[in-house]
Design a protein around this motif. Structure first.
Motif, PDB file in Angstrom:
ATOM      1  N   GLU A   5      17.396  33.469  76.870  1.00 34.49           N
ATOM      2  CA  GLU A   5      18.276  32.682  75.907  1.00 34.49           C
ATOM      3  C   GLU A   5      17.743  31.747  74.973  1.00 34.49           C
ATOM      4  OE1 GLU A   5      21.719  33.009  75.848  1.00 34.49           O
ATOM      5  OE2 GLU A   5      21.637  34.997  77.147  1.00 34.49           O
ATOM      6  N   ARG A   6      16.384  31.385  75.016  1.00 40.68           N
ATOM      7  CA  ARG A   6      15.730  30.511  74.380  1.00 40.68           C
ATOM      8  C   ARG A   6      14.792  31.061  73.190  1.00 40.68           C
ATOM      9  NH1 ARG A   6      17.641  25.512  74.453  1.00 40.68           N
ATOM     10  NH2 ARG A   6      18.965  25.313  76.350  1.00 40.68           N
ATOM     11  N   PHE A   7      14.840  32.432  73.286  1.00 39.88           N
ATOM     12  CA  PHE A   7      14.068  33.039  72.333  1.00 39.88           C
ATOM     13  C   PHE A   7      15.121  33.991  71.202  1.00 39.88           C
ATOM     14  CE2 PHE A   7      12.443  37.035  70.210  1.00 39.88           C
ATOM     15  CZ  PHE A   7      11.401  36.474  69.461  1.00 39.88           C
ATOM     16  N   LEU A   8      14.946  33.725  69.945  1.00 41.05           N
ATOM     17  CA  LEU A   8      16.097  33.937  68.965  1.00 41.05           C
ATOM     18  C   LEU A   8      15.356  34.930  67.891  1.00 41.05           C
ATOM     19  CD1 LEU A   8      18.231  30.791  68.882  1.00 41.05           C
ATOM     20  CD2 LEU A   8      18.476  32.712  70.269  1.00 41.05           C
ATOM     21  N   LEU A   9      16.206  35.731  67.155  1.00 42.29           N
ATOM     22  CA  LEU A   9      15.681  36.259  66.167  1.00 42.29           C
ATOM     23  C   LEU A   9      16.441  35.686  64.892  1.00 42.29           C
ATOM     24  CD1 LEU A   9      16.067  40.020  67.229  1.00 42.29           C
ATOM     25  CD2 LEU A   9      14.038  38.551  67.108  1.00 42.29           C
ATOM     26  N   VAL A  10      15.621  35.597  63.758  1.00 43.07           N
ATOM     27  CA  VAL A  10      15.997  35.079  62.640  1.00 43.07           C
ATOM     28  C   VAL A  10      17.121  36.106  61.876  1.00 43.07           C
ATOM     29  CG1 VAL A  10      15.513  34.366  60.358  1.00 43.07           C
ATOM     30  CG2 VAL A  10      14.138  33.598  62.055  1.00 43.07           C
ATOM     31  N   GLY A  11      16.950  37.351  61.988  1.00 49.13           N
ATOM     32  CA  GLY A  11      17.838  38.211  61.304  1.00 49.13           C
ATOM     33  C   GLY A  11      17.357  39.451  60.970  1.00 49.13           C
ATOM     34  N   SER A  12      16.453  39.716  60.250  1.00 48.02           N
ATOM     35  CA  SER A  12      16.033  41.016  59.657  1.00 48.02           C
ATOM     36  C   SER A  12      14.999  41.685  60.689  1.00 48.02           C
ATOM     37  CB  SER A  12      15.433  40.857  58.414  1.00 48.02           C
ATOM     38  OG  SER A  12      14.146  40.185  58.197  1.00 48.02           O
ATOM     39  N   LEU A  13      15.160  43.274  60.493  1.00 46.30           N
ATOM     40  CA  LEU A  13      14.084  43.727  61.464  1.00 46.30           C
ATOM     41  C   LEU A  13      13.611  45.042  60.275  1.00 46.30           C
ATOM     42  CD1 LEU A  13      16.363  44.001  64.618  1.00 46.30           C
ATOM     43  CD2 LEU A  13      13.956  42.757  64.445  1.00 46.30           C
ATOM     44  N   LEU A  14      12.561  45.676  60.878  1.00 50.26           N
ATOM     45  CA  LEU A  14      11.904  46.942  60.077  1.00 50.26           C
ATOM     46  C   LEU A  14      12.901  47.664  60.157  1.00 50.26           C
ATOM     47  CD1 LEU A  14       8.441  46.964  61.694  1.00 50.26           C
ATOM     48  CD2 LEU A  14       9.097  45.988  59.385  1.00 50.26           C
ATOM     49  N   ARG A  15      13.267  48.409  58.936  1.00 46.33           N
ATOM     50  CA  ARG A  15      14.136  49.539  58.558  1.00 46.33           C
ATOM     51  C   ARG A  15      13.398  50.891  58.935  1.00 46.33           C
ATOM     52  NH1 ARG A  15      15.380  44.565  56.366  1.00 46.33           N
ATOM     53  NH2 ARG A  15      16.786  44.790  54.733  1.00 46.33           N
ATOM     54  N   PRO A  16      14.065  51.876  59.513  1.00 45.87           N
ATOM     55  CA  PRO A  16      13.649  53.291  59.785  1.00 45.87           C
ATOM     56  C   PRO A  16      13.432  53.981  58.611  1.00 45.87           C
ATOM     57  CG  PRO A  16      16.042  53.001  60.328  1.00 45.87           C
ATOM     58  CD  PRO A  16      15.569  51.728  60.018  1.00 45.87           C
ATOM     59  N   SER A 357      11.256  31.039  67.923  1.00 43.86           N
ATOM     60  CA  SER A 357      11.608  32.153  67.235  1.00 43.86           C
ATOM     61  C   SER A 357      10.142  32.643  66.540  1.00 43.86           C
ATOM     62  CB  SER A 357      12.678  32.036  66.068  1.00 43.86           C
ATOM     63  OG  SER A 357      12.425  31.247  65.162  1.00 43.86           O
ATOM     64  N   HIS A 358      10.309  33.774  65.551  1.00 37.88           N
ATOM     65  CA  HIS A 358       9.467  33.824  64.606  1.00 37.88           C
ATOM     66  C   HIS A 358       9.716  33.358  63.337  1.00 37.88           C
ATOM     67  CE1 HIS A 358       8.794  37.349  67.042  1.00 37.88           C
ATOM     68  NE2 HIS A 358       7.509  37.170  66.776  1.00 37.88           N
ATOM     69  N   GLN A 359       8.541  32.857  62.355  1.00 43.06           N
ATOM     70  CA  GLN A 359       9.030  32.110  61.198  1.00 43.06           C
ATOM     71  C   GLN A 359      10.094  32.436  60.403  1.00 43.06           C
ATOM     72  OE1 GLN A 359       7.014  34.586  60.722  1.00 43.06           O
ATOM     73  NE2 GLN A 359       7.114  34.887  58.696  1.00 43.06           N
ATOM     74  N   CYS A 360      10.178  33.619  60.480  1.00 42.12           N
ATOM     75  CA  CYS A 360      11.219  34.473  59.534  1.00 42.12           C
ATOM     76  C   CYS A 360      11.457  36.049  60.159  1.00 42.12           C
ATOM     77  CB  CYS A 360      10.903  34.676  58.107  1.00 42.12           C
ATOM     78  SG  CYS A 360      12.043  35.099  56.961  1.00 42.12           S
ATOM     79  N   GLY A 361      12.373  36.704  59.371  1.00 46.01           N
ATOM     80  CA  GLY A 361      12.722  38.044  60.001  1.00 46.01           C
ATOM     81  C   GLY A 361      11.337  38.811  59.812  1.00 46.01           C
TER      82      GLY A 361
END
Length: 393
Positions: A5-16, A357-361
Motif C-alpha cells: 500500500e506504500r508503493f504507488l505509480l505516478v500514472g503512465s506505463l510503457l505502451r504495447p 514511487s518512481h520520480q515520474c511515469g
C-alpha cells in the motif's frame, strides 16, 4: 502477487507495440481530429483491448490505485487540452528541448516530437470531454479497485499558453485579451471538467505539473535567467499559478473529490527538461497548494536537499509520495540507498503520511522511456519490495 500500500505509480506505463503503431501515425499527422478514432481504423478497438490488459496487470501486480497507464492519450497533458472546446491542434516547426540525462545539463540538447502546437480559437469549455469515457472504461475494468485519473494542472497549461502567446511585444490572444482573462477561462473549463468527472462517480483526480522548477534560482533555464527578472516578478508569477490551481482544487474538494498533484522536471525518452531544486520553491508550491497528496521527483541531485519537506510542517494531513526511484533508467535501484533516503524523509514527514514511487511515469509521452516492459515491471516489483521493507506493509 502481493504488493504494498506504500508503493504507488505516478500514472503512465510503457505502451504495447500494437498501440504504438497508431501512436506514431498520430504524431505525424495534423489532418486528423482528436480523439482520432474516426480517422484511424481499428484504433479505438486496439486501445480498448490494451487498456483492459494494463488495468488487469496493475491489479494482479498489487498496485493499490490503478490508471489506464495513460494508454488513452499520446502526451501526458496535451490530449486533455485537445479534448476541450476552443482549441486547435497542429504540428509545430519544432519540438520541446530536453537534455540527455546521462550527459549533464549543458551537453546534448534533444528535440522532442512536434505535434505540440495548440491554439486557443474560442472560449475554453469542457463539454462531454473524452477523458470521461476514458475514466468510465477504467472504472468498469477495475471493479472494486481504486482508480485515479491524471490530467494537467490549470497552472501548467496557463504557463504554456502564456509563453506560446507571447513574443517580444508581450502577450496577445484574440479570445482572451489579458492573461487574467486566460486564467479565468482555464479555471472555468477545469471546473466544468470536475463537474463532468464527479457526475460519473469519479473520486480521485491528479493534477500533473512540470512548472515549479522554472521558478528556482538554481535552474539554468528558469525564470530568473530572463531579462529583468527579480524576486518580486518571479514570486508574482509563482503565486499566480498557485492561485489558479487552488481555485480548482478547492472547488473539487467542495464536490467531494480527493485531489493529488505530481511534479517533475520533464520526462521524455529517459531525458529531462530542466534542473531546479525544491528548496527554492517550497514556500510557494509545497506550502501553499491545497492538494491532498504530493508526488515529488527526487531521483537525483537536481531535486536538492530533503529539508525542503519542512514546508509541509503545518499540513499534518497532507500525504507525500517521494520519487526516489527512477523510471528513466533500465537498471534497478540501490535498495539500501533508497531505504536510507526514506529514513531521512521520515524526519520531515510522518511515516504514516509518506509513500514511495518512481520520480515520474514510465511513458509520459507514448514513445516511453528507454527500457523494456520486463524491466519496467521488475522496477515496479523492486519498489514494492523496498516499501515492504521500510513500512512492513
Amino acid at each position: 502477487m502481493s504488493g504494498s500500500e506504500r508503493f504507488l505509480l505516478v500514472g503512465s506505463l510503457l505502451r504495447p507495440d500494437e498501440l504504438q503503431t497508431y501512436n506514431r501515425e498520430i504524431e505525424s499527422r495534423d489532418d486528423i481530429t482528436y480523439p482520432f478514432y474516426d480517422d484511424l481504423e481499428g484504433y479505438a478497438e486496439t486501445e480498448g483491448i490494451t487498456v483492459t490488459e494494463v488495468v488487469n496487470k496493475q491489479i494482479e501486480a498489487g498496485i493499490p490505485e490503478v490508471t489506464d497507464g495513460e494508454f488513452q492519450r499520446s502526451i501526458w497533458h496535451l490530449d486533455f487540452v485537445w479534448g476541450l472546446d476552443g482549441v486547435e491542434r497542429s504540428i509545430s516547426d519544432s519540438g520541446w528541448k530536453f537534455q540527455n540525462d546521462t550527459d549533464g545539463f549543458e551537453e546534448g540538447t534533444f528535440e522532442t516530437r512536434k505535434d505540440i502546437d495548440v491554439k486557443v480559437v474560442a472560449p475554453l469549455h469542457s463539454n462531454n470531454h473524452i477523458f470521461i469515457d476514458h475514466y468510465k472504461r477504467v472504472r468498469e475494468e477495475a471493479g472494486d479497485h481504486s482508480v485515479k485519473l491524471t490530467i494537467p494542472s490549470p497552472g501548467q497549461i496557463y504557463n504554456e499558453f502564456v509563453r506560446s502567446m507571447s513574443d517580444e511585444n508581450g502577450y496577445s490572444n484574440d479570445v482572451y485579451q489579458t492573461t487574467e482573462d486566460l486564467g479565468e477561462g482555464l479555471v472555468q473549463a477545469w471546473k466544468e471538467f470536475v463537474d463532468e468527472y464527479t457526475a460519473v462517480g469519479g473520486e480521485v483526480l491528479q493534477f500533473d505539473d512540470c512548472t515549479w522548477a522554472r521558478f528556482s534560482k538554481d535552474n539554468p533555464i528558469g525564470y530568473y535567467t530572463q531579462d529583468g527578472a527579480t524576486d518580486e516578478t518571479v514570486k508574482a508569477q509563482a503565486e499566480k499559478l498557485v492561485s489558479l490551481n487552488n481555485a480548482v482544487v478547492d472547488y473539487a474538494h467542495e464536490k467531494g473529490l480527493t485531489v493529488y498533484t505530481h511534479n517533475c522536471r520533464g520526462n521524455y525518452g529517459s531525458r529531462y527538461a530542466m534542473g531546479g531544486s525544491y528548496e527554492q520553491v517550497a514556500n510557494y508550491f509545497l506550502a501553499n497548494q491545497n492538494y491532498d497528496r504530493f508526488y515529488l521527483e527526487w531521483d537525483d541531485d537536481r531535486a536538492g536537499n530533503l529539508v525542503a519537506l519542512e514546508a509541509f510542517k503545518d499540513k499534518p494531513e497532507t500525504e507525500v509520495v517521494i520519487g526516489f526511484l527512477s523510471s528513466k533508467k533500465s537498471g534497478l535501484a540501490d535498495k539500501e540507498a533508497v531505504l536510507a533516503e526514506l529514513e531521512e524523509a521520515a524526519k520531515y514527514i510522518p511515516k504514516d503520511k509518506l509513500y514511495l514511487s518512481h520520480q515520474c511515469g514510465f511513458a509520459s509521452c507514448d514513445g516511453g522511456n528507454d527500457l523494456t516492459h520486463e524491466q519496467q515491471w521488475n522496477k515496479i516489483k523492486q519498489g514494492q519490495e523496498i516499501a515492504q521493507a521500510f513500512w512492513g506493509e
